[in-house]
Every structure is written in structure tokens, then in C-alpha cells.
Enzyme design. Structure first.
Site, mmCIF file in Angstrom:
data_model
loop_
_atom_site.group_PDB
_atom_site.id
_atom_site.type_symbol
_atom_site.label_atom_id
_atom_site.label_comp_id
_atom_site.label_asym_id
_atom_site.label_seq_id
_atom_site.Cartn_x
_atom_site.Cartn_y
_atom_site.Cartn_z
ATOM 1 N N ASP A 1 0.827 -1.202 0.000
ATOM 2 C CA ASP A 1 0.000 0.000 0.000
ATOM 3 C C ASP A 1 0.865 1.257 0.000
ATOM 4 O O ASP A 1 0.554 2.238 -0.659
ATOM 5 C CB ASP A 1 -0.964 0.039 1.202
ATOM 6 C CG ASP A 1 -0.722 -1.062 2.198
ATOM 7 O OD1 ASP A 1 0.445 -1.273 2.557
ATOM 8 O OD2 ASP A 1 -1.691 -1.707 2.614
ATOM 9 N N GLU B 1 -0.349 -5.595 -4.909
ATOM 10 C CA GLU B 1 -0.940 -4.709 -5.920
ATOM 11 C C GLU B 1 0.102 -3.888 -6.680
ATOM 12 O O GLU B 1 0.072 -3.835 -7.909
ATOM 13 C CB GLU B 1 -1.950 -3.753 -5.266
ATOM 14 C CG GLU B 1 -2.621 -2.826 -6.265
ATOM 15 C CD GLU B 1 -3.847 -2.122 -5.700
ATOM 16 O OE1 GLU B 1 -4.040 -0.934 -6.001
ATOM 17 O OE2 GLU B 1 -4.613 -2.761 -4.964
#
Length: 366
Positions: free
Chosen positions: A15, A269
């Protein structure tokens, strides 16, 4: 414009990786950014020299929160992944919004997904009914793979950077003794199929060098190759497989690693998106969720990708959805995966990048 981006580190700095890239791209376009983070230790290797225009603020420092609460509110507030910014700063933001000036955008930056709900929810308002932000409204911003979503983070000159990249020179600079063998990067958790993958690469027939990132990936490989049980699963030893253990890489060098390799195993991600832009064959280890929602999320991505059957099977095995060996990673298989990856990248290059779409949403909703 002045931006505040709030980030809580949850998934092993993934993140933070997304938020740092976003902050850098905003700053590169002339804006000022404060990146609020509760654990910025990874920036010591992710961004060792920082970037002009980006101020990193320790979210846990009371003095920093007090100082910011007394300063002018940002023009835009980015709440990354539903992290609940400090109440004092929300109160300052709400106060500025009540002074009769144009509304200041509050953006809820969500996780990336190819699932259909992303297109339905992207850009929708989310009224705040309690707390210091009562009366304000957030806007959902969903990264995604279609023109009805927020797109992906991408530098304006990314394609030019890739075309100018010198793989051999980069490897030499990293101390990697490359003799032209196939290169495979490994950034993973502890996939159940890792031992079988190592055994396949060791059995050849093509020489392969595995470039292993530090942390959990390195520990997982060493647990297999350095234990009696592991060596039993690699009966011929390392054979055609060579292993290079890497140091922590700054974000640009992590990108270079992906560009250099013939096959990339990535997780989370940020690295997943960077592997897509690399245009090389890629296998994604998705972050697991207790309710198995990650099964649906992975399937949605593979559907959008138009993944060939062997690539779908590889993802299923690598993520532990079913037991069995990985597909044979021969020349023909990787050529099919590469063509699929490059087709997907070309489609995405025709769409606006995330920052462009974020600015567009803000200008429309302000």
C-alpha cells in the site's frame, strides 16, 4: 494544488508502494504532497533519496498532527484503502470546507480489481454522517482496467524508459553474472507450488537464473533449498537453476528487475501493476482473504486479460486454489504468455492513466 495522502501499511509495504508512486507523479507535475504514513521504514530503501515536492509525515507523531491541524487544509485529501485519517486533520479539512469556498475533494482511493462492481461504484459519492467530517462527502475512486474505471498509475514517459533500458548493463551494475540464461524474478509469499517450481527449473532443459527478492521470498526459497526435506524434492540439486539473492530495490530498480526478466512472479498490488507494464509473462500471487474473495478477484482479472488456459492453470496452482505442479514453462508456453501480456499492455496504453483520471474527477466534482 496541495494534496494530503493518508496511508496505513498493511500488506508488507504494497500500500505504501502505491501511495509513494501516486505522490511522486503528482509532485512531478508541480503539485505539493504530504504523504501521511504510520510506518515509513520501507521508504529508506524504496525511495532512499526522497523526491522534491513530497513531504513524508509520521502519522503517529502527535506534534505533526497538531502542526498540520493548525496549517491550511489541503486542496485534496486522499484516503488510501479506507485507512481513516486522523480526526484532527479531518476536522481541519471540514472547517475549510465550511468557509464558503468551493468544496474540497475527499477521495477514497480503493483497491484495484477487475470485478464488475468497480465500474458501478467508481466516482460515486459517499456521504459522511458522523465524526469530524460530518456533512462532507467522499468520492470513491477505483483503479481498474477499463475506461469506466480510474485506470492504473503510469508515468508519462514509461514506454520511452523501457525502450532505453539496457538489460545487460543493469544486471552488471547489480553484480549479477548473467551468461544469457533465462531470467525469472521471484517476489512472493510462500506459495505451495514453490518447491515444484524450483524442481522444474532445476531439471532444465534451459539454464535459468532465479532473481529472488529479499524478505519472505528469499526465506521461502532458502527453506526449500537449504533443508534436507527441500533437497529431497530437488533430487538433482540445483541442476540448470542458478539463484541470485537481491538486496532491497528502490522503486525504479524494481521496475528494471521486471523489465529485465523473461518471467516475473509478483504479489500484492503495486508489483502486480508494474509487472503488467513490463509486458513480460507474469504470475500473480494475490493477497489472500479469509472469505476467499480473492478467488473471484483473480478470476475477474484473468477474464479481462483473456488469459490462455495454461496461464489460468498456473495462477490456480501458484495461489494454492488446487494442488499440483506448475505448467511446463517451456519456450512455447512463455511465448504464448508474452503475447497475451503485451496485448493487455497495449490495450491499457490506449487509456488515460490514473493521475489524469483523478484530476478529471476532481475538476468535475469540485
Amino acid at each position: 494544488m496541495r494534496w494530503d495522502i493518508f496511508c496505513k501499511v498493511i500488506d508488507n509495504h504494497g500500500d505504501l508502494g502505491v501511495c509513494w508512486r501516486l505522490a511522486c507523479q503528482l509532485a512531478a507535475q508541480g503539485d505539493g504532497v504530504r504523504l501521511w504514513v504510520d510506518d515509513g521504514a520501507a521508504l529508506e530503501w524504496m525511495a532512499p533519496v526522497g523526491l522534491a515536492g513530497v513531504e513524508v509525515v509520521d502519522w503517529r507523531a502527535p506534534a505533526a498532527v497538531v502542526e498540520a491541524a493548525a496549517a491550511p487544509a489541503p486542496d485534496v485529501l486522499i484516503e488510501a484503502f479506507g485507512c481513516d485519517p486522523a480526526p484532527e486533520l479531518i476536522a481541519r479539512f471540514a472547517e475549510a470546507a465550511s468557509e464558503g469556498r468551493p468544496a474540497r475533494p475527499w477521495i477514497n482511493l480503493e483497491y484495484l480489481s477487475a470485478e464488475p462492481y468497480v465500474e458501478r461504484l467508481h466516482g460515486l459519492p459517499s456521504p459522511v454522517f458522523r465524526g469530524p467530517g460530518e456533512g462532507l462527502s467522499k468520492r470513491f475512486f477505483y483503479p481498474g482496467f477499463t475506461t469506466a474505471t480510474g485506470g492504473l498509475l503510469r508515468e508519462p514517459d514509461l514506454t520511452a524508459q523501457q525502450e532505453a533500458f539496457d538489460r545487460a548493463a543493469w544486471l552488471v551494475a547489480r553484480g549479477i553474472e548473467w551468461q544469457g540464461e533465462r531470467l525469472v524474478s521471484l517476489f512472493c509469499y510462500e506459495p505451495p507450488a514453490l518447491a515444484d517450481l524450483l524442481a522444474q527449473l532445476a531439471a532444465g532443459p534451459a539454464p535459468t537464473r532465479l532473481l529472488v527478492t529479499p524478505g519472505r521470498a528469499a526465506q521461502a526459497v532458502q527453506a526449500i533449498t537449504g533443508s534436507r526435506r527441500g533437497m529431497e524434492r530437488l533430487p538433482g540439486g540445483l541442476g540448470a537453476l542458478s539463484i541470485s539473492y537481491l538486496h532491497h530495490l528502490a522503486q525504479p530498480d524494481f521496475d528494471h528487475l521486471l523489465w529485465a526478466c523473461d518471467l516475473n512472479f509478483v504479489r500484492g498490488e503495486d508489483s502486480f501493476v508494474r509487472a503488467i507494464w513490463a509486458g513480460a509473462p507474469m504470475v500473480w500471487q494475490i493477497y489472500p482473504q479469509d472469505d476467499d474473495a480473492h478467488h473471484i478477484k483473480l478470476a475477474a482479472f484473468l477474464d479481462w486479460l483473456g488469459a490462455p488456459a495454461s496461464l489460468r492453470h498456473g495462477h490456480t496452482i501458484w495461489n494454492g486454489f488446487e494442488a499440483g505442479p506448475m505448467p511446463l514453462l517451456d519456450r512455447e508456453t512463455l511465448a504464448e504468455w508474452r503475447a497475451n501480456a503485451q496485448s493487455a499492455r497495449d490495450r491499457l496504453l490506449q487509456q488515460n492513466d490514473l493521475v489524469t483520471q483523478l484530476r478529471s474527477l476532481i475538476s468535475q466534482k469540485s
